[in-house]
Design a protein around this motif. Structure first.
Motif, short mmCIF file in Angstrom:
data_model
loop_
_atom_site.label_atom_id
_atom_site.label_comp_id
_atom_site.label_asym_id
_atom_site.label_seq_id
_atom_site.Cartn_x
_atom_site.Cartn_y
_atom_site.Cartn_z
N GLU A 1 0.83 -1.20 0.00
CA GLU A 1 0.00 0.00 0.00
C GLU A 1 0.87 1.26 0.00
O GLU A 1 0.57 2.23 -0.71
N PHE A 2 1.95 1.27 0.78
CA PHE A 2 2.85 2.43 0.79
C PHE A 2 3.49 2.63 -0.58
O PHE A 2 3.64 3.77 -1.03
N TRP A 3 3.86 1.53 -1.21
CA TRP A 3 4.45 1.63 -2.55
C TRP A 3 3.44 2.23 -3.53
O TRP A 3 3.78 3.10 -4.35
N ALA A 4 2.19 1.79 -3.44
CA ALA A 4 1.16 2.33 -4.32
C ALA A 4 0.91 3.80 -4.04
O ALA A 4 0.72 4.61 -4.98
N VAL B 1 -3.70 7.72 6.68
CA VAL B 1 -3.74 7.47 8.12
C VAL B 1 -5.15 7.61 8.67
O VAL B 1 -5.55 6.91 9.61
N LEU B 2 -5.95 8.48 8.08
CA LEU B 2 -7.33 8.67 8.56
C LEU B 2 -8.29 7.67 7.94
O LEU B 2 -9.15 7.12 8.63
N VAL B 3 -8.16 7.42 6.64
CA VAL B 3 -9.14 6.59 5.93
C VAL B 3 -8.88 5.11 6.13
O VAL B 3 -9.83 4.33 6.27
N ARG B 4 -7.62 4.68 6.16
CA ARG B 4 -7.33 3.24 6.25
C ARG B 4 -7.90 2.59 7.51
O ARG B 4 -8.51 1.52 7.43
N VAL C 1 -7.64 6.13 -1.57
CA VAL C 1 -7.07 5.24 -0.54
C VAL C 1 -7.80 3.90 -0.56
O VAL C 1 -7.17 2.83 -0.44
N LEU C 2 -9.13 3.93 -0.69
CA LEU C 2 -9.90 2.68 -0.77
C LEU C 2 -9.48 1.87 -1.98
O LEU C 2 -9.31 0.64 -1.90
N GLY C 3 -9.29 2.56 -3.13
CA GLY C 3 -8.84 1.85 -4.33
C GLY C 3 -7.47 1.23 -4.14
O GLY C 3 -7.22 0.09 -4.57
N VAL C 4 -6.56 1.95 -3.48
CA VAL C 4 -5.22 1.41 -3.20
C VAL C 4 -5.33 0.19 -2.30
O VAL C 4 -4.66 -0.83 -2.52
#
Length: 278
Positions: free
Chosen positions: A10-13, A51-54, A118-121
């Motif tokens: 996820e960080f890479w994306a 950080v908020l959405v995940r 973020v959801l897509g990632v």
């Protein structure tokens, strides 16, 4: 699922998304810094959204699993709601950076778009992690088989089967020759079904109900909207109040829907494991 691997994906994306946005330089940010500076600033802002959405995605997914409510509706609604505090945070702390937008009302649509991103990632990273997990799954871990799920021999092409032989489930024909059967459970994962064997698993692109149908006459029950299990595939059952968690012969853990517990108990699906309830 390896959460460290999942987070790294996820960080890479998110870094790739930040690089793309930094290259484009929207909202008047193109002339404010060089490419690397823009990428860094966008990375910081997008990670604020992450950080908020995940955690919101994890929270609403857990609520859906615990209540058997529609997962997509809850997760999408939660992501939508999380964009409001995100927009408020950005309007307070990053108004100068978003000078091309007009306060909270102008930042809100971008916050919604960021939350959806973020959801897509997270969805994309989950799919990548599932493929990696399937490729790295152990193939030679010994597992004691219960009599009810003893292996069914695959018939050789063109060979005739005797009346005493168990018919092979059609689902087995979709799996690789190296699959360590028999099938002990089916798990829905987005648009895929993870077929659990006694020493690993494989992903098949199909719906859970179609996979259950292709198990033909193999005895089993759907214990959750995302899980089907064969009889005799349970290693242990844990009970905490009305909640049940099943551990399969291959070590995988699966939840049991609360509204299915009574039905499964009437059918004595957990009968062999009642003594292990803790």
């Amino acid at each position: 699922m390896n959460w460290l691997r999942r987070i790294l994906i996820e960080f890479w994306a998110m870094a790739i998304v930040a690089a793309i946005i930094g290259f484009l330089g929207p909202f008047g940010t193109y002339l404010e810094d060089d490419f690397m500076g823009r990428v860094w600033r966008w990375w910081m802002h997008l990670m604020g959204a992450y950080v908020l959405v995940r955690p919101s995605i994890l929270l609403w997914t857990s609520i859906a699993d615990a209540t058997a409510l529609p997962k997509r509706m809850l997760v999408y609604s939660g992501v939508f709601l999380s964009s409001f505090p995100l927009a408020m945070l950005w309007s307070w702390s990053a108004g100068a950076f978003f000078h091309g937008l007009d306060g909270f009302g102008g930042i809100l649509p971008f916050a919604m778009l960021s939350a959806i991103g973020v959801l897509g990632v997270a969805i994309w990273a989950r799919a990548v992690d599932l493929h990696l997990a399937a490729a790295l799954a152990p193939k030679d871990r010994p597992v004691a088989l219960a009599p009810e799920v003893a292996p069914v021999a695959r018939a050789a092409p063109g060979s005739a089967s005797t009346p005493d032989e168990k018919a092979e489930p059609r689902l087995l024909r979709r799996l690789s020759p190296g699959f360590h059967g028999p099938v002990i459970a089916l798990q829905s994962e987005d648009h895929y079904v993870r077929v659990h064997g006694v020493r690993g698993s494989e992903l098949v692109f199909m719906r859970l109900r179609d996979a259950i149908s292709e198990m033909d006459d193999c005895p089993g029950e759907q214990v959750h909207r995302s899980w089907w299990m064969a009889r005799g595939a349970i290693a242990s059952v844990e009970a905490e109040g009305r909640n049940r968690t099943v551990t399969l012969l291959n070590g995988a853990k699966a939840p049991v829907a609360r509204d299915s517990v009574s039905r499964l108990e009437r059918k004595q699906f957990f009968a062999e494991n009642d003594a292990r309830l803790t």
